[in-house]
Write a protein that holds these residues in place. Structure first.
Motif, PDB file in Angstrom:
ATOM      1  N   GLY A  21       0.787  -1.232  -0.142  1.00 41.25           N
ATOM      2  CA  GLY A  21      -0.059   0.089   0.123  1.00 41.25           C
ATOM      3  C   GLY A  21       0.877   1.199   0.049  1.00 41.25           C
ATOM      4  O   GLY A  21       0.600   2.078  -0.573  1.00 41.25           O
ATOM      5  N   VAL A  22       1.969   1.176   0.789  1.00 39.39           N
ATOM      6  CA  VAL A  22       2.959   2.134   0.746  1.00 39.39           C
ATOM      7  C   VAL A  22       3.436   2.638  -0.825  1.00 39.39           C
ATOM      8  O   VAL A  22       3.563   3.807  -1.021  1.00 39.39           O
ATOM      9  CB  VAL A  22       3.830   2.277   1.821  1.00 39.39           C
ATOM     10  N   ILE A  23       3.882   1.459  -1.228  1.00 31.86           N
ATOM     11  CA  ILE A  23       4.489   1.735  -2.533  1.00 31.86           C
ATOM     12  C   ILE A  23       3.493   2.203  -3.431  1.00 31.86           C
ATOM     13  O   ILE A  23       4.076   3.040  -4.426  1.00 31.86           O
ATOM     14  CB  ILE A  23       5.003   0.310  -3.093  1.00 31.86           C
ATOM     15  N   THR A  29       1.069   4.745  -9.419  1.00 35.09           N
ATOM     16  CA  THR A  29       0.822   3.968 -10.519  1.00 35.09           C
ATOM     17  C   THR A  29      -0.664   3.620 -10.721  1.00 35.09           C
ATOM     18  O   THR A  29      -1.030   3.247 -11.858  1.00 35.09           O
ATOM     19  CB  THR A  29       1.797   2.640 -10.918  1.00 35.09           C
ATOM     20  N   ILE A  30      -1.133   3.428  -9.493  1.00 33.18           N
ATOM     21  CA  ILE A  30      -2.726   3.004  -9.546  1.00 33.18           C
ATOM     22  C   ILE A  30      -3.273   4.035  -8.482  1.00 33.18           C
ATOM     23  O   ILE A  30      -2.845   4.362  -7.499  1.00 33.18           O
ATOM     24  CB  ILE A  30      -2.724   1.713  -9.081  1.00 33.18           C
ATOM     25  N   LYS A  31      -4.464   4.836  -8.712  1.00 36.44           N
ATOM     26  CA  LYS A  31      -4.971   5.818  -8.251  1.00 36.44           C
ATOM     27  C   LYS A  31      -6.556   5.474  -8.382  1.00 36.44           C
ATOM     28  O   LYS A  31      -6.991   4.922  -9.342  1.00 36.44           O
ATOM     29  CB  LYS A  31      -4.521   7.190  -8.640  1.00 36.44           C
ATOM     30  N   PRO A  32      -7.350   6.157  -7.362  1.00 33.87           N
ATOM     31  CA  PRO A  32      -8.728   6.168  -7.540  1.00 33.87           C
ATOM     32  C   PRO A  32      -9.158   6.793  -9.025  1.00 33.87           C
ATOM     33  O   PRO A  32      -8.682   7.685  -9.398  1.00 33.87           O
ATOM     34  CB  PRO A  32      -9.225   7.070  -6.401  1.00 33.87           C
ATOM     35  N   GLY A  33     -10.092   6.007  -9.643  1.00 35.58           N
ATOM     36  CA  GLY A  33     -10.727   6.597 -10.786  1.00 35.58           C
ATOM     37  C   GLY A  33      -9.981   5.625 -11.995  1.00 35.58           C
ATOM     38  O   GLY A  33     -10.528   5.563 -13.279  1.00 35.58           O
ATOM     39  N   ASP A  34      -8.925   4.775 -11.774  1.00 33.19           N
ATOM     40  CA  ASP A  34      -7.999   4.183 -12.609  1.00 33.19           C
ATOM     41  C   ASP A  34      -9.228   3.172 -13.271  1.00 33.19           C
ATOM     42  O   ASP A  34      -9.688   2.556 -12.363  1.00 33.19           O
ATOM     43  CB  ASP A  34      -6.767   3.841 -12.250  1.00 33.19           C
ATOM     44  N   VAL A  35      -8.956   2.698 -14.415  1.00 34.46           N
ATOM     45  CA  VAL A  35      -9.612   1.373 -15.013  1.00 34.46           C
ATOM     46  C   VAL A  35      -8.614   0.334 -15.017  1.00 34.46           C
ATOM     47  O   VAL A  35      -7.617   0.583 -15.768  1.00 34.46           O
ATOM     48  CB  VAL A  35     -10.412   1.680 -16.152  1.00 34.46           C
ATOM     49  N   LEU A  36      -8.717  -0.743 -14.568  1.00 33.84           N
ATOM     50  CA  LEU A  36      -7.618  -1.861 -14.475  1.00 33.84           C
ATOM     51  C   LEU A  36      -8.325  -3.079 -14.873  1.00 33.84           C
ATOM     52  O   LEU A  36      -9.469  -3.466 -15.108  1.00 33.84           O
ATOM     53  CB  LEU A  36      -7.174  -2.348 -13.017  1.00 33.84           C
ATOM     54  N   GLU A  37      -7.298  -3.857 -15.596  1.00 33.57           N
ATOM     55  CA  GLU A  37      -7.531  -5.191 -15.799  1.00 33.57           C
ATOM     56  C   GLU A  37      -6.848  -6.143 -15.041  1.00 33.57           C
ATOM     57  O   GLU A  37      -5.490  -6.192 -15.027  1.00 33.57           O
ATOM     58  CB  GLU A  37      -7.253  -5.514 -17.348  1.00 33.57           C
ATOM     59  N   THR A  69      -1.638  -7.880  -4.060  1.00 35.13           N
ATOM     60  CA  THR A  69      -1.956  -8.527  -5.539  1.00 35.13           C
ATOM     61  C   THR A  69      -1.761  -7.399  -6.663  1.00 35.13           C
ATOM     62  O   THR A  69      -1.280  -7.904  -7.492  1.00 35.13           O
ATOM     63  CB  THR A  69      -3.450  -9.018  -5.313  1.00 35.13           C
ATOM     64  N   LEU A  70      -1.842  -6.090  -6.362  1.00 39.83           N
ATOM     65  CA  LEU A  70      -1.675  -5.008  -7.402  1.00 39.83           C
ATOM     66  C   LEU A  70      -0.334  -4.940  -7.496  1.00 39.83           C
ATOM     67  O   LEU A  70       0.262  -4.547  -8.662  1.00 39.83           O
ATOM     68  CB  LEU A  70      -2.449  -3.889  -6.879  1.00 39.83           C
ATOM     69  N   VAL A  71       0.712  -5.144  -6.528  1.00 41.37           N
ATOM     70  CA  VAL A  71       1.993  -4.843  -6.652  1.00 41.37           C
ATOM     71  C   VAL A  71       2.808  -6.171  -7.311  1.00 41.37           C
ATOM     72  O   VAL A  71       3.561  -5.867  -8.076  1.00 41.37           O
ATOM     73  CB  VAL A  71       2.647  -4.304  -5.345  1.00 41.37           C
ATOM     74  N   GLN A  72       2.339  -7.271  -7.158  1.00 47.44           N
ATOM     75  CA  GLN A  72       3.070  -8.433  -7.160  1.00 47.44           C
ATOM     76  C   GLN A  72       2.543  -9.323  -8.678  1.00 47.44           C
ATOM     77  O   GLN A  72       3.126 -10.077  -9.217  1.00 47.44           O
ATOM     78  CB  GLN A  72       2.938  -9.663  -6.401  1.00 47.44           C
TER      79      GLN A  72
END
Length: 201
Positions: A21-23, A29-37, A69-72
């Motif tokens: 979370g700190v990273i 690189t990921i922020k609120p409003g982003d659309v991810l797969e 999960t988002l980092v690794q």
């Protein structure tokens, strides 16, 4: 001892998510409003915290995703640099179609889509000569990746009606069946037909 081992594993996961979370908060690189797969799911980031990130699916379901999960994992961010997204639709036409007319109709139908970014012209490509159709891919660019399914549906409907007006046939799977002459003659005789209407090799 068992409790200590379990507690140690739990603290390890918590610490892992905390550091992740700190990273994420530092790198942005990921922020609120982003659309991810993530995996096979398209989601929108709703809220981020130190331990987990809350995302919303296309079915309006909220999911709590551990930050680790988002980092690794491999995560595709459709809005990292900008929110430009390419909507692609594939359609097959019959082999007796006028391919010049098909291209013109596809370009016009795609260009008239209201959500299309006018700075990016439609792209129409002939992608395949399949068994039953000549397949085209038409693309338009938009600025809301999370709505790509709605945009794709609108583009397909526009192509459908444009082909109807131009009398262009959308191909469907077809199979040619060749029967031996002896069999066709036997069928004709059993049905009392003077001649066979079946195709013979």
């Amino acid at each position: 001892a068992v409790f200590a081992v379990g507690f140690g594993f739990a603290m390890q996961n918590i610490a892992q998510n905390f550091v992740s979370g700190v990273i994420l908060l530092i790198e942005r690189t990921i922020k609120p409003g982003d659309v991810l797969e993530i995996g096979t799911s398209i989601v929108k980031v709703m809220k981020m915290s130190i331990r987990a990130t809350i995302v919303r699916t296309l079915d309006d379901e909220d999911i709590i995703v551990p930050n680790s999960t988002l980092v690794q994992s491999n995560v595709k961010n459709y809005t990292l640099e900008d929110n430009l997204y390419r909507v692609k639709v594939t359609v097959g036409v019959s082999y007796d179609s006028d391919l010049r007319l098909v291209r013109e109709v596809l370009e016009k139908a795609t260009a008239d889509i209201p959500w299309r970014d006018p700075n990016y012209p439609p792209r129409v490509l002939l992608v395949s000569f399949s068994h039953s159709a000549v397949e085209y891919e038409t693309s338009a660019w938009m600025h809301e990746p999370f709505n790509y399914r709605i945009a794709g549906s609108e583009l397909r409907e526009a192509i459908w009606w444009a082909f109807k007006r131009a009398n262009i046939t959308i191909a469907f799977p077809q199979v040619d069946v060749h029967l031996p002459k002896l069999l066709t003659d036997g069928l004709s005789a059993s049905l009392g037909l003077p001649g066979s209407g079946l195709r013979r090799p």
